[in-house]
Design an enzyme around this catalytic site. Structure first.
Site, PDB file in Angstrom:
ATOM      1  N   HIS A 107       0.842  -1.200   0.000  1.00 17.29           N
ATOM      2  CA  HIS A 107       0.000   0.000   0.000  1.00 17.29           C
ATOM      3  C   HIS A 107       0.865   1.234   0.000  1.00 17.29           C
ATOM      4  O   HIS A 107       1.966   1.218   0.540  1.00 17.29           O
ATOM      5  CB  HIS A 107      -0.945   0.022   1.210  1.00 17.29           C
ATOM      6  CG  HIS A 107      -0.250  -0.165   2.514  1.00 17.29           C
ATOM      7  ND1 HIS A 107       0.145  -1.409   2.965  1.00 17.29           N
ATOM      8  CD2 HIS A 107       0.143   0.711   3.463  1.00 17.29           C
ATOM      9  CE1 HIS A 107       0.746  -1.282   4.138  1.00 17.29           C
ATOM     10  NE2 HIS A 107       0.771  -0.009   4.457  1.00 17.29           N
ATOM     11  N   HIS A 109       0.839   5.283   1.174  1.00 17.71           N
ATOM     12  CA  HIS A 109       0.205   6.299   2.007  1.00 17.71           C
ATOM     13  C   HIS A 109       0.220   7.622   1.239  1.00 17.71           C
ATOM     14  O   HIS A 109       1.247   7.995   0.671  1.00 17.71           O
ATOM     15  CB  HIS A 109       1.012   6.535   3.287  1.00 17.71           C
ATOM     16  CG  HIS A 109       1.119   5.357   4.198  1.00 17.71           C
ATOM     17  ND1 HIS A 109       0.372   5.250   5.343  1.00 17.71           N
ATOM     18  CD2 HIS A 109       1.895   4.245   4.152  1.00 17.71           C
ATOM     19  CE1 HIS A 109       0.697   4.121   5.976  1.00 17.71           C
ATOM     20  NE2 HIS A 109       1.615   3.495   5.276  1.00 17.71           N
TER      21      HIS A 109
HETATM   22  P1  AMP Z   1       1.949   0.379   7.306  1.00 17.78           P
HETATM   23  O1  AMP Z   1       2.375   0.500   8.735  1.00 17.78           O
HETATM   24  O2  AMP Z   1       2.774   1.165   6.341  1.00 17.78           O
HETATM   25  O3  AMP Z   1       1.819  -1.070   6.943  1.00 17.78           O
HETATM   26  O4  AMP Z   1       0.529   1.053   7.201  1.00 17.78           O
HETATM   27  C1  AMP Z   1      -0.635   0.444   7.618  1.00 17.78           C
HETATM   28  C2  AMP Z   1      -1.633   1.547   7.788  1.00 17.78           C
HETATM   29  O5  AMP Z   1      -2.908   0.954   7.879  1.00 17.78           O
HETATM   30  C3  AMP Z   1      -1.425   2.402   9.037  1.00 17.78           C
HETATM   31  O6  AMP Z   1      -1.273   3.750   8.684  1.00 17.78           O
HETATM   32  C4  AMP Z   1      -2.699   2.150   9.847  1.00 17.78           C
HETATM   33  O7  AMP Z   1      -3.128   3.307  10.504  1.00 17.78           O
HETATM   34  C5  AMP Z   1      -3.660   1.707   8.767  1.00 17.78           C
HETATM   35  N1  AMP Z   1      -4.751   0.849   9.202  1.00 17.78           N
HETATM   36  C6  AMP Z   1      -4.691  -0.236  10.017  1.00 17.78           C
HETATM   37  N2  AMP Z   1      -5.909  -0.797  10.149  1.00 17.78           N
HETATM   38  C7  AMP Z   1      -6.757  -0.055   9.397  1.00 17.78           C
HETATM   39  C8  AMP Z   1      -8.154  -0.116   9.121  1.00 17.78           C
HETATM   40  N3  AMP Z   1      -8.944  -1.059   9.662  1.00 17.78           N
HETATM   41  N4  AMP Z   1      -8.697   0.811   8.303  1.00 17.78           N
HETATM   42  C9  AMP Z   1      -7.917   1.768   7.752  1.00 17.78           C
HETATM   43  N5  AMP Z   1      -6.596   1.886   7.978  1.00 17.78           N
HETATM   44  C10 AMP Z   1      -6.015   0.986   8.774  1.00 17.78           C
END
Ligand code: AMP
Length: 144
Positions: A107, A109
């Protein structure tokens, strides 16, 4: 979790892609799903995930799917700019836990930045209010 491990089909983003876990959607087509980060580091923090791949990170993304996916990342970034008019935008992506990754489905950001405003902590704090996230998602979606 190391950089390379088996893909877990039950990671939370895979569940969102299958409609098993809710998300505040910004856009969806045959290539990608974009939705609001539930722990936004700034107002408008959006995530874009590729569909139909088992890529834990950028290194594992198939070559032929990367271009179309990055077009969606760019389109959503442009929509964030038009909708929210930030002073700057961080577009970033983490590979592996030591780099800060917490969810193991690729993903990007998209994080709007404003002069003088500090970034909130990554994947931390309380979840944002769903209604306010929906309002922001609608504003971004209007430019897609
Ligand atoms: P990463 O740490 O780069 O893998 O990013 C994962 C992202 O997913 C983080 O910014 C979290 O805040 C976000 N996240 C985790 N669970 C959810 C969810 N249920 N809905 C939306 N975002 C989420």
């Amino acid at each position: 979790m190391t950089l390379h491990d088996s893909y877990d089909p039950d990671n939370i983003f895979a569940k969102m892609l299958r409609g098993e876990v809710p998300c505040v959607k910004v856009m969806e087509d045959d290539v990608a799903l974009a939705f609001m980060d539930i722990f936004p580091q700034a107002e408008g923090h959006t995530l874009v995930v590729p569909k139909d791949v088992e890529a834990r990170n950028l290194l594992e993304m198939p070559d032929d799917k990367l271009g179309p996916y990055m077009q969606r990342v760019q389109a959503v970034t442009r929509a964030v700019e038009k909708a929210l008019k930030p002073d700057g935008i961080v577009v970033t992506q983490f590979n592996g836990a030591p780099a800060g990754q917490t969810v193991y489905h690729l993903h990007f950001h998209i994080i709007p930045r404003r002069e003088g405003e500090s970034l909130r902590r990554h994947a931390d704090g309380g979840p944002a209010d769903t209604d306010s996230l929906k309002g922001i998602a609608d504003r971004i979606a209007a430019f897609l």
